[in-house]
Motif scaffolding. Structure first.
Motif, PDB file in Angstrom:
ATOM      1  N   PRO B 116       0.761  -1.330  -0.058  1.00 44.99           N
ATOM      2  CA  PRO B 116       0.044  -0.069  -0.010  1.00 44.99           C
ATOM      3  C   PRO B 116       0.674   1.418  -0.065  1.00 44.99           C
ATOM      4  CG  PRO B 116      -0.763  -1.590   1.471  1.00 44.99           C
ATOM      5  CD  PRO B 116       0.505  -2.055   1.121  1.00 44.99           C
ATOM      6  N   HIS B 117       1.929   1.122   0.373  1.00 44.46           N
ATOM      7  CA  HIS B 117       3.025   2.522   0.524  1.00 44.46           C
ATOM      8  C   HIS B 117       3.299   2.856  -0.948  1.00 44.46           C
ATOM      9  CE1 HIS B 117       4.258   2.346   4.752  1.00 44.46           C
ATOM     10  NE2 HIS B 117       3.635   1.552   4.864  1.00 44.46           N
ATOM     11  N   VAL B 118       3.396   2.163  -1.896  1.00 40.78           N
ATOM     12  CA  VAL B 118       3.786   2.520  -3.245  1.00 40.78           C
ATOM     13  C   VAL B 118       2.600   3.277  -3.618  1.00 40.78           C
ATOM     14  CG1 VAL B 118       5.348   0.691  -3.346  1.00 40.78           C
ATOM     15  CG2 VAL B 118       3.193   0.506  -4.479  1.00 40.78           C
ATOM     16  N   THR B 119       1.467   3.295  -3.507  1.00 42.91           N
ATOM     17  CA  THR B 119       0.342   3.980  -3.793  1.00 42.91           C
ATOM     18  C   THR B 119       0.460   5.293  -3.527  1.00 42.91           C
ATOM     19  OG1 THR B 119      -1.200   3.148  -2.542  1.00 42.91           O
ATOM     20  CG2 THR B 119      -0.935   2.050  -4.951  1.00 42.91           C
ATOM     21  N   SER B 120      -0.193   6.512  -3.964  1.00 45.65           N
ATOM     22  CA  SER B 120      -0.258   7.568  -3.426  1.00 45.65           C
ATOM     23  C   SER B 120      -1.468   7.918  -2.338  1.00 45.65           C
ATOM     24  CB  SER B 120      -0.455   8.811  -4.459  1.00 45.65           C
ATOM     25  OG  SER B 120      -1.779   8.934  -4.734  1.00 45.65           O
ATOM     26  N   ILE B 123      -4.675   8.131  -3.799  1.00 43.28           N
ATOM     27  CA  ILE B 123      -5.323   6.968  -4.286  1.00 43.28           C
ATOM     28  C   ILE B 123      -6.158   6.349  -2.907  1.00 43.28           C
ATOM     29  CG2 ILE B 123      -5.118   4.510  -5.213  1.00 43.28           C
ATOM     30  CD1 ILE B 123      -3.110   5.907  -7.097  1.00 43.28           C
ATOM     31  N   LEU B 124      -5.245   6.205  -2.063  1.00 42.28           N
ATOM     32  CA  LEU B 124      -5.746   5.667  -0.675  1.00 42.28           C
ATOM     33  C   LEU B 124      -6.934   6.445  -0.228  1.00 42.28           C
ATOM     34  CD1 LEU B 124      -2.471   4.421   0.972  1.00 42.28           C
ATOM     35  CD2 LEU B 124      -3.949   3.300  -0.447  1.00 42.28           C
TER      36      LEU B 124
END
Lengths: 278, 296
Positions: B116-120, B123-124
């Protein structure tokens, strides 16, 4: 530790199940994003929600891609991320090399300045940067989006940590062999620093691709937005179109997820090397 | 004079070193150091498009007299106190659970928690807006099975901030897990063997051997986690806009609002300086604590 008796083995099964559960919970939101994106555009606001789309379709994706400027946002994001990454990796490798392998008056002072400024919240620079960019007429332009991204102190620290591990004899040998300073850097140091350059490159690219606050401030025409800012505006404009929004979110998330799965070991390495201790 | 000439000689001898740091240093000076310094100056100015005026501490007194700013400080502290302990506790438990497994399985779990850390954050936030949606969202649907009536999670002052914290805790912790695992693998095995020979139970080993040796890593994570939580913005911007009734307005959200919605650059810079000082205090505490390295 060896799994040698029955009790430890049961303990292993229990912790395995617990871990799977926690991992599933952490990944569930991303799964839910993809499932919602694959639903029929009408289905997404019907109740009850479906855990597996019974009738998956890419309709939401095509509706998202047909929206004005989506292609432009994507190319903007790509262009800015690549430009910042290229300049960062090269200048940070140069500076990191000097800090790791050269003694020079003021060197320690400047390096501590870099380290200390890693503690300064980036938001402190927002207003002055905005005024500088406005004075230079760089608001709403690629220059305004790219230049502040190049200045982070983190990359110099990371490269110094990496390059300090290279043996100094290699540099001395290169100089004895008649390499100039620049040649030594390009022909000897850079090839050996490849893993470090990859780590810095990946983290810089990820940071820029996901950056939100600065692009939000510095751009104001729809065609200059980046993908995250464009998505946030879309969320504002069509708050109830969850299928479309989740398709957009999936579209923006996929490049980073693919990069992560391809270069996992660099990510895990970068986290440990990048940690500043004492 | 002689000393000056000697310094000149040393600088000349090291000219390549300066050449190597120069490109980066220029960008860093113009786009980081200069803005930081200018931000300090701006906090003492009344900056309008028709003119600039020195106003002393007027911006600071204006900011400190604003009850919403104090609310933002309290909210930022609330968010931080909610996120950091839960998130670190989660990371610690998961790292301890991962540790006995073989390397490939360890890597698999680390990757899963880091993903989940690689998405901005954009997005989250969008995903969680959907999960928290009152009539159709996943959370209310699942809670419905337990007889809980639909809640407008982000829509009332009581649940808005806890909802933002929950989201961060569920998705976060990935990089802490990587760091804690690395530190755990660095603990020499003979310490565990000695503890086992002395008849210590696994839980005792964890509390008496593992935890004390992880202290430097944990302190590092507390400080960086705190500093990061101080700077929360994107989630707030997308999910609540600081509302309802300023219940999720944080310092950075207020800086953004003051500077780029109301164009009051002076007061916004004063707020940024407050954030700077708060962060600096935590950074100094870190250096004091981590000054004493643990020895094996």
């Amino acid at each position: 530790m060896l799994v040698d008796d029955k009790k430890t083995r049961t303990g292993h099964y229990i912790s395995f199940v617990l871990l799977l559960g926690a991992a599933a919970l952490a990944l569930l939101p991303l799964y839910w994003m993809v499932v919602t994106a694959l639903q029929q555009p009408t289905l997404t606001v019907t109740f009850p929600p479906e855990w597996f789309p019974s009738n998956p379709t890419f309709l939401n994706f095509s509706r998202f891609l047909e929206r004005p400027h989506v292609f432009r946002w994507t190319t903007n994001s790509l262009l800015i991320s690549l430009a910042v990454t290229g300049v960062q990796v090269f200048t940070c490798a140069m500076a990191g090399y000097a800090f790791a392998k050269k003694q020079f008056p003021g060197g320690n002072f400047i390096f501590y300045l870099y380290i200390a400024s890693m503690m300064i919240p980036g938001q402190v620079t927002l207003v002055p940067l905005f005024l500088i960019m406005s004075r230079l007429n760089f608001l709403d332009s690629y220059w305004g989006l790219i230049l502040p991204g190049i200045a982070g102190p983190f990359g110099v620290f990371l490269m110094k940590q990496f390059l300090a591990t290279l043996p100094t004899e290699l540099i001395e040998a290169a100089i004895i062999d008649g390499c100039g300073e620049w040649q030594t850097f390009v022909r000897v140091i850079l090839p050996l620093a490849k893993p470090g350059l990859a780590v810095l490159g990946i983290f810089t690219f990820m940071g820029q691709w996901n950056e939100f606050l600065w692009p939000l401030i510095v751009t104001n025409s729809s065609s200059m937005r980046t993908l995250p800012v464009g998505l946030a505006l879309l969320q504002e404009e069509l708050p109830m179109q969850y299928g479309l929004l989740m398709a957009g979110a999936t579209f923006a998330a996929i490049p980073m997820i693919v990069i992560f799965l391809m270069f996992q070991k660099y990510f895990l390495k970068g986290i440990t090397v990048g940690a500043l201790k004492g | 004079m002689v000393a000056l000439r000697q310094l000149g000689k040393r600088v000349f001898k090291a000219r390549w070193a300066y050449f190597f740091i120069l490109p980066n240093l220029i960008f860093y000076a113009v786009f980081f150091l200069l803005p930081v310094a200018w931000s300090m100056v701006l906090s003492f100015l009344d900056y309008q498009w028709w003119g600039i005026e020195f106003v002393g501490f007027a911006n600071y007194s204006k900011v400190f007299a604003d009850p919403i700013f104090w609310k933002a400080v309290v909210n930022t502290a609330y968010y931080t106190l909610g996120v950091v302990p839960l998130w670190l506790g989660k990371a610690l438990i998961i790292s301890a659970l991962i540790f006995p497994f073989r390397k490939p399985l360890q890597t698999f779990f680390k990757a899963a928690f880091y993903l989940p850390h690689v998405t901005s954050a954009v997005i989250l936030s969008m995903i969680w807006l959907w999960i928290y949606n009152p009539p159709f969202g996943l959370l209310n649907y699942v809670l419905g099975f337990f007889g809980v009536d639909p809640v407008a999670w982000l829509g009332n002052t009581l649940t808005a901030m806890p909802s933002l914290i929950l989201m961060q805790v569920v998705m976060g912790g990935g990089s802490s897990i990587v760091l804690i695992s690395a530190a755990m693998n660095g603990i020499p095995t003979y310490l565990y063997e000695a503890a086992e020979l002395d008849g210590a139970r696994p839980f005792q080993v964890f509390m008496r051997v593992t935890l004390p040796l992880l202290k430097p890593t944990l302190l590092y994570l507390v400080v960086t986690g705190t500093i990061n939580s101080f700077q929360v913005f994107t989630n707030i911007y997308l999910m609540t806009r600081g509302g309802p009734q300023f219940s999720t307005t944080t310092i950075v959200y207020m800086i953004y609002d003051t500077a780029f919605k109301q164009f009051q650059f002076g007061p916004a810079s004063a707020m940024a300086m407050v954030l700077f000082v708060l962060t600096a205090i935590f950074a100094l505490v870190q250096f004091r604590w981590l000054g004493q390295e643990v020895e094996y």
